[in-house]
Design a protein around this motif. Structure first.
Motif, PDB file in Angstrom:
ATOM      1  N   THR A 257      48.766  15.229  12.098  1.00 58.69           N
ATOM      2  CA  THR A 257      49.624  14.051  12.048  1.00 58.69           C
ATOM      3  C   THR A 257      48.898  12.831  12.584  1.00 58.69           C
ATOM      4  OG1 THR A 257      50.625  14.986  14.018  1.00 58.69           O
ATOM      5  CG2 THR A 257      51.916  15.033  12.018  1.00 58.69           C
TER       6      THR A 257
ATOM      7  N   ASN B 268      48.695   9.576  10.335  1.00 61.39           N
ATOM      8  CA  ASN B 268      49.244   8.303  10.789  1.00 61.39           C
ATOM      9  C   ASN B 268      48.198   7.203  10.807  1.00 61.39           C
ATOM     10  OD1 ASN B 268      51.787   9.305  11.035  1.00 61.39           O
ATOM     11  ND2 ASN B 268      51.583   9.837  13.176  1.00 61.39           N
TER      12      ASN B 268
ATOM     13  N   PHE C 214      53.712  19.406  16.037  1.00 60.00           N
ATOM     14  CA  PHE C 214      52.408  19.100  15.464  1.00 60.00           C
ATOM     15  C   PHE C 214      51.874  20.267  14.662  1.00 60.00           C
ATOM     16  CE2 PHE C 214      52.490  15.449  17.940  1.00 60.00           C
ATOM     17  CZ  PHE C 214      52.811  15.781  19.242  1.00 60.00           C
TER      18      PHE C 214
ATOM     19  N   MET D 117      45.891  16.456  28.973  1.00 60.38           N
ATOM     20  CA  MET D 117      45.886  17.172  27.690  1.00 60.38           C
ATOM     21  C   MET D 117      45.065  18.440  27.800  1.00 60.38           C
ATOM     22  SD  MET D 117      45.674  14.324  24.738  1.00 60.38           S
ATOM     23  CE  MET D 117      47.138  13.915  23.847  1.00 60.38           C
TER      24      MET D 117
ATOM     25  N   ARG E 148      52.195  18.104  30.932  1.00 57.01           N
ATOM     26  CA  ARG E 148      52.908  17.013  30.272  1.00 57.01           C
ATOM     27  C   ARG E 148      52.940  15.797  31.172  1.00 57.01           C
ATOM     28  NH1 ARG E 148      58.291  18.261  29.421  1.00 57.01           N
ATOM     29  NH2 ARG E 148      58.426  16.320  28.323  1.00 57.01           N
TER      30      ARG E 148
ATOM     31  N   ALA F 171      52.322  11.847  26.429  1.00 60.08           N
ATOM     32  CA  ALA F 171      53.459  11.878  25.509  1.00 60.08           C
ATOM     33  C   ALA F 171      53.427  10.658  24.576  1.00 60.08           C
ATOM     34  CB  ALA F 171      54.772  11.894  26.287  1.00 60.08           C
TER      35      ALA F 171
ATOM     36  N   PHE G 204      50.727   9.094  23.586  1.00 65.30           N
ATOM     37  CA  PHE G 204      49.636   9.351  22.640  1.00 65.30           C
ATOM     38  C   PHE G 204      50.088  10.331  21.566  1.00 65.30           C
ATOM     39  CE2 PHE G 204      45.367   9.613  21.130  1.00 65.30           C
ATOM     40  CZ  PHE G 204      45.137  10.929  20.801  1.00 65.30           C
ATOM     41  N   THR G 205      50.714  11.411  21.982  1.00 67.17           N
ATOM     42  CA  THR G 205      51.131  12.403  20.995  1.00 67.17           C
ATOM     43  C   THR G 205      52.280  11.864  20.147  1.00 67.17           C
ATOM     44  OG1 THR G 205      52.428  13.464  22.729  1.00 67.17           O
ATOM     45  CG2 THR G 205      50.319  14.441  22.200  1.00 67.17           C
ATOM     46  N   ARG G 206      53.031  10.911  20.674  1.00 63.59           N
ATOM     47  CA  ARG G 206      54.087  10.284  19.875  1.00 63.59           C
ATOM     48  C   ARG G 206      53.489   9.511  18.709  1.00 63.59           C
ATOM     49  NH1 ARG G 206      57.002  10.520  17.138  1.00 63.59           N
ATOM     50  NH2 ARG G 206      58.979   9.517  16.755  1.00 63.59           N
ATOM     51  N   LEU G 207      52.320   8.920  18.969  1.00 64.03           N
ATOM     52  CA  LEU G 207      51.636   8.220  17.879  1.00 64.03           C
ATOM     53  C   LEU G 207      51.124   9.198  16.845  1.00 64.03           C
ATOM     54  CD1 LEU G 207      49.546   5.412  19.562  1.00 64.03           C
ATOM     55  CD2 LEU G 207      51.273   5.137  17.814  1.00 64.03           C
ATOM     56  N   GLY G 208      50.950  10.462  17.261  1.00 60.51           N
ATOM     57  CA  GLY G 208      50.482  11.478  16.332  1.00 60.51           C
ATOM     58  C   GLY G 208      51.612  12.299  15.755  1.00 60.51           C
ATOM     59  N   GLY G 209      52.839  11.951  16.111  1.00 60.62           N
ATOM     60  CA  GLY G 209      53.966  12.747  15.638  1.00 60.62           C
ATOM     61  C   GLY G 209      54.227  12.528  14.166  1.00 60.62           C
ATOM     62  N   ILE G 210      55.121  13.301  13.615  1.00 49.86           N
ATOM     63  CA  ILE G 210      55.286  13.320  12.166  1.00 49.86           C
ATOM     64  C   ILE G 210      55.742  11.984  11.605  1.00 49.86           C
ATOM     65  CG2 ILE G 210      57.641  14.240  12.380  1.00 49.86           C
ATOM     66  CD1 ILE G 210      55.151  14.842   9.543  1.00 49.86           C
ATOM     67  N   HIS G 211      56.628  11.311  12.365  1.00 47.14           N
ATOM     68  CA  HIS G 211      57.001   9.970  11.927  1.00 47.14           C
ATOM     69  C   HIS G 211      55.927   9.020  12.363  1.00 47.14           C
ATOM     70  CE1 HIS G 211      60.955  10.346  10.349  1.00 47.14           C
ATOM     71  NE2 HIS G 211      61.452  10.881  11.423  1.00 47.14           N
ATOM     72  N   PHE G 212      55.411   8.225  11.448  1.00 43.33           N
ATOM     73  CA  PHE G 212      54.525   7.176  11.929  1.00 43.33           C
ATOM     74  C   PHE G 212      55.421   6.104  12.511  1.00 43.33           C
ATOM     75  CE2 PHE G 212      51.014   4.768  12.787  1.00 43.33           C
ATOM     76  CZ  PHE G 212      51.075   3.506  12.219  1.00 43.33           C
TER      77      PHE G 212
ATOM     78  N   GLU H 272      58.231   3.121  18.209  1.00 44.57           N
ATOM     79  CA  GLU H 272      58.722   4.018  19.267  1.00 44.57           C
ATOM     80  C   GLU H 272      57.689   4.188  20.351  1.00 44.57           C
ATOM     81  OE1 GLU H 272      61.450   7.033  16.595  1.00 44.57           O
ATOM     82  OE2 GLU H 272      60.620   7.697  18.490  1.00 44.57           O
TER      83      GLU H 272
ATOM     84  N   VAL I  74      39.563   6.663  20.862  1.00 44.28           N
ATOM     85  CA  VAL I  74      39.876   7.880  20.107  1.00 44.28           C
ATOM     86  C   VAL I  74      40.788   7.591  18.908  1.00 44.28           C
ATOM     87  CG1 VAL I  74      41.871   8.559  21.519  1.00 44.28           C
ATOM     88  CG2 VAL I  74      40.522  10.307  20.384  1.00 44.28           C
ATOM     89  N   LEU I  75      41.579   6.504  19.001  1.00 40.47           N
ATOM     90  CA  LEU I  75      42.536   6.227  17.927  1.00 40.47           C
ATOM     91  C   LEU I  75      41.940   5.483  16.742  1.00 40.47           C
ATOM     92  CD1 LEU I  75      45.742   5.266  19.925  1.00 40.47           C
ATOM     93  CD2 LEU I  75      45.498   7.166  18.349  1.00 40.47           C
TER      94      LEU I  75
END
Lengths: 333, 528
Positions: free
Chosen positions: A64, A68, A166, B207, B212, B217, B219-227, B231, B466-467
């Motif tokens: 993802t 993204n 994920f 990580m 947690r 969280a 960072f992983t939110r940016l990688g979550g299924i919804h772009f 959020e 990294v992004l």
């Protein structure tokens, strides 16, 4: 020393990319594990005389994160090709109109159910969702054989799965929603949570937990499972639900990115990625199951020998987005 | 005179504009683009309490690590800076090692020592490592050197006359606790605040240790299924608030002093009499501190072996070179404005304070937002030549670490009296002449040290780049991070070790430049 203070930084200017590369460039974003995909890109670079520039994803945001980034860059795509480690996330790009259809001649040997007719996406080198069991911790008990065993009270606190937000676990959970229906799938997941299943950050961590005997079994992918077996750990791989709904197969999928800066080179890279040799390399290195004809590897069962879950990857993609808010609450994020 | 003032205004304006463009614009771009979406989701995200609980947990973990690092750092700063223990200079450099490395590399090293299959590992040590206690310990040992150095500098800044006057009526321990430590406390507190900020913003260690935290969280939110970067931006708003609070706290801690002008003091006379018990305790403590610094590196070396090193060099040398020259270019880009704005900060001008504040905010703010901002800002047709190549790495590093050259240059220039420049100005020397012929030559060695320090920060970076790292231009830290989950352990450890060696070379150069001959001070006459 005064002169040094000005010379030293200037030395670095010499290191600037000079743009003197002669090979055509192609940029590929991938969520296939770097340790497996990097040698494949080197092979394709050599075979097709390309300068392949990869961007890899991190384990924690598997697939993802890179998807993204592709969406974030949609206005000015940087990537030419996306090689996804699961069959579902490319649909997120398809829905947003970010994919260019390309019917590669190399795709003809891939079964029709693993590719789009118009060439929008093509699957290869699949993984299956399996149960990895630590035979020492099992201590003579009957093997778990189904996904539902994660919710079985006799395995309370003794199983693990990766974060369903994920990677391939998301795909699997969405597939369960499609196969079982929303309510039944939610019930199952709630029972799994109540059963004390450990939530790991990745399939790799599930593998480690099982290898180390911290849990009896875990839900993971075939490549992680084979790594555990290769390492000599006392583990056994179970393809779940062979008497029931079947095991979920997840091909890796290649798509061409619309508006990518190097379309011709992209097509050559895709042709290479869909070749028998790449499927053979993925089978040998990464225990991925070849989908196309004419490829076999020792110790790797062929797609025809396993009862697979009957799925529509497009439906899974849609369901994946739909269940996100519920999954976030379930995972406590 | 007017001509000189015009030169000064031009130089300061350009430098400030560059710092704002580098550090502030990406955040503005992210905010303007996503703020409506962020505002819309804020109530939904934070209404349920889950995120507040996660934020609270993160603050608690960071606070615990900060407290531990502060106690360790203060004690070690005293031992290294105000005693005459043998070998303290070398031990100090060794103790500093974890602070110059990417924190998750330190965690990886400890994993190879205390992990289940580590050098000294067992199931129990592995469980401890992959727990909140492990996270707090890794953070504390990684960042304690920051407090050590600031405590050392603060204690050296204590006016000698005050200590000597106090010694006429009190024992050394009371002088230390009643005079030296309170006078050094602003620097110690500044160090603690910096450690807290480093813990809060760290991505790699939580990580890696599967703990947690709020930043992870995001960072992983940016990688979550919804772009949904809106959020993610909403989630970072509390962190922005924390960054502002930290900045304000730092200003208060300085109690009106210019925080950018940490004056390198000259008093290094021993605080305690050198007797056998003091020597034994001191030597043991400093050796332990150095040991804690070396152990994770030893863990990497043990795991890598020669085979891992060879494999790492063969497959990863391009990433090492990328790390080196992008960090070097970023340091070079930041040094000229750092000189101009550092001088402003040293002279306590508002332009210097503004630049320092903005740059520090950019450092403290969440790296995930910076990443989204960089993509939003630079991924445009007109700037493709910047975004599509390695230059974007340079821009990202410069955005994040602009505060390093500003602050350290201010500390450097703060040592010299303004009267030299004033005398030159009286004879008609313009701004650029005074800068180029007096200030810079006078502090040339120190400026190289500033450049090296900025380079070090760039080398250890993971969270920023990294992004958005460009295709084919992964830095060593990114390569280690992406390979760590599934790559061969020896190769990953080997690459981590090579990267560590690179940082150690830079640190050694930095140490050489900072070192200077001192005449041996006579031992203190204080009673035991």
């Amino acid at each position: 020393m005064q002169k040094l203070s000005f010379i030293v930084p200037l030395v670095f200017l010499v290191g600037l990319e000079s743009g003197c590369r002669r090979r055509p460039q192609v940029v590929v974003y991938t969520s296939v594990d770097q340790v497996y995909s990097e040698p494949v890109f080197k092979y394709c670079a050599s075979r097709e005389k390309l300068d392949v520039r990869p961007v890899f994803d991190t384990e924690e945001t598997k697939s993802t994160g890179i998807t993204n980034r592709l969406i974030a860059e949609a206005a000015h795509p940087q990537a030419d090709v996306f090689w996804s480690n699961d069959p579902v996330r490319p649909f997120l790009l398809l829905r947003r109109g970010l994919v260019a259809a390309y019917r590669s001649p190399a795709a003809e040997r891939i079964p029709a159910r693993f590719r789009a007719q118009d060439g929008a996406w093509t699957g290869l080198a699949a993984r299956a969702r399996v149960l990895l069991v630590n035979t020492k911790r099992l201590a003579g008990r009957a093997l778990p054989t189904s996904i539902r065993d994660l919710a079985d009270p006799k395995w309370k606190g003794q199983a693990a799965m990766a974060n369903p937000l994920f990677g391939t676990t998301t795909v699997h959970v969405a597939a369960l929603f499609v196969a079982l229906g929303d309510q039944a799938a939610k019930d199952l997941l709630n029972r799994i949570k109540a059963n004390g299943v450990r939530l790991a950050s990745s399939n790799g961590e599930v593998r480690r937990l099982v290898e180390n005997g911290e849990v009896v079994f875990g839900l993971t992918d075939t490549d992680d499972a084979f790594e555990a077996r290769k390492s000599g750990a006392p583990v056994r791989i179970v393809f779940p639900d062979q008497q029931g709904m079947g095991t979920l197969f997840m091909p890796t999928v290649v798509v061409a990115i619309k508006g990518g800066p190097h379309p011709k080179a992209a097509r050559r890279l895709i042709d290479c990625l869909l070749s028998r040799e790449v499927e053979r390399q993925m089978a040998v290195r990464a225990a991925h199951i070849p989908l196309g004809s004419g490829v076999s590897a020792q110790g790797i069962r062929s797609a025809g020998e396993i009862k697979t879950m009957k799925v529509d990857y497009r439906a899974i993609a849609a369901k994946m987005e739909e269940i996100q808010p519920w999954l976030r609450k379930w995972a406590g994020m | 005179m007017a001509h000189s003032r015009l030169q000064a205004a031009l130089a300061t304006g350009l430098a400030l504009t560059l710092v704002i463009a580098l550090s502030a614009l990406p955040f503005l771009a992210a905010g303007l683009d996503r703020l409506p979406a962020a505002a819309g989701t804020f109530a939904e995200l934070f209404g349920q309490g889950r995120l507040w609980r996660l934020l609270g947990r993160t603050l608690l973990l960071a606070g615990a690590a900060t407290a531990l690092a502060t106690v360790l750092g203060t004690a070690l700063g005293t031992l290294f800076g105000r005693t005459s223990l043998p070998g303290r200079h070398v031990l100090l450099l060794v103790h500093t090692l974890p602070a110059i490395l990417p924190p998750f590399l330190v965690a990886l090293g400890w994993f190879h020592v205390l992990g289940r299959q580590g050098l000294l590992g067992s199931a129990a040590t592995s469980r401890w490592l992959f727990s909140p206690f492990g996270l707090v310990s890794i953070w504390a040992t990684s960042f304690a050197p920051v407090v050590t150095w600031l405590a050392l500098l603060g204690l050296r800044g204590v006016p000698r006359a005050q200590e000597e006057a106090a010694r006429t009526v009190a024992r050394p321990r009371r002088v230390f606790l009643g005079v030296s430590l309170p006078l050094a406390s602003p620097w110690i507190l500044a160090g603690a605040l910096l450690v807290f900020a480093l813990c809060l913003s760290d991505l790699g260690v939580p990580m890696f240790l599967r703990q947690r935290t709020y930043t992870a969280a995001v960072f992983t939110r940016l990688g979550g299924i919804h772009f949904a970067p809106g959020e993610a931006l909403a989630m970072t708003l509390p962190l922005f608030g924390m960054a502002l609070v930290l900045l304000a706290a730092e200003r208060l801690a300085m109690a009106g002093r210019n925080p950018a002008s940490l004056e390198l003091a000259e008093s290094s006379s021993p605080l305690f009499q050198r007797n056998a018990p003091t020597l034994a305790v001191g030597c043991l403590a400093t050796a332990l501190a150095a040991g804690l610094g070396l152990t994770p590196i030893f863990g990497l070396a043990w795991r890598a072996g020669l085979k891992g090193l060879a494999e790492a060099w063969q497959t990863g040398r391009h990433s090492l070179l990328t790390s080196l020259w992008t960090a070097g270019l970023a340091a070079s880009l930041l040094l000229p404005p750092g000189i101009v704005l550092g001088r402003e900060a040293a002279r306590d001008r508002w332009t210097g304070r503004l630049a320092d504040g903005l740059a520090l905010l950019a450092f403290l703010a969440p790296s995930a937002v910076l990443g989204v901002g960089i993509v939003t800002l630079w991924n445009r047709p007109a700037t493709q030549f910047l975004y599509a190549g390695p230059t974007v790495l340079v821009l990202g590093l410069a955005a994040r670490y602009a505060f390093v050259p500003i602050r350290t240059t201010a500390a450097l220039f703060g040592r010299s009296s303004p009267s030299l420049e004033e005398a030159a100005a009286a004879f008609g020397a313009g701004y650029f002449s005074r800068l180029g012929r007096i200030l810079v030559p006078m502090h040339a060695r120190g400026l190289v040290a500033v450049w090296l320090l900025t380079l070090l920060f760039g080398l250890r970076d993971l969270d920023t780049v990294v992004l958005f790292y460009p295709p084919g231009w992964e830095s060593a830290t990114i390569r280690i991070f992406t390979l760590e989950a599934n790559g061969p352990l020896e190769t990953v450890a080997g690459l981590a070790l090579l990267h560590t060696c690179l940082c150690m070379v830079v640190l050694a150069l930095f140490g050489l430049l900072l070192g200077r001959r001192r005449t041996q001070e006579p031992p203190s006459e204080a009673e035991p």
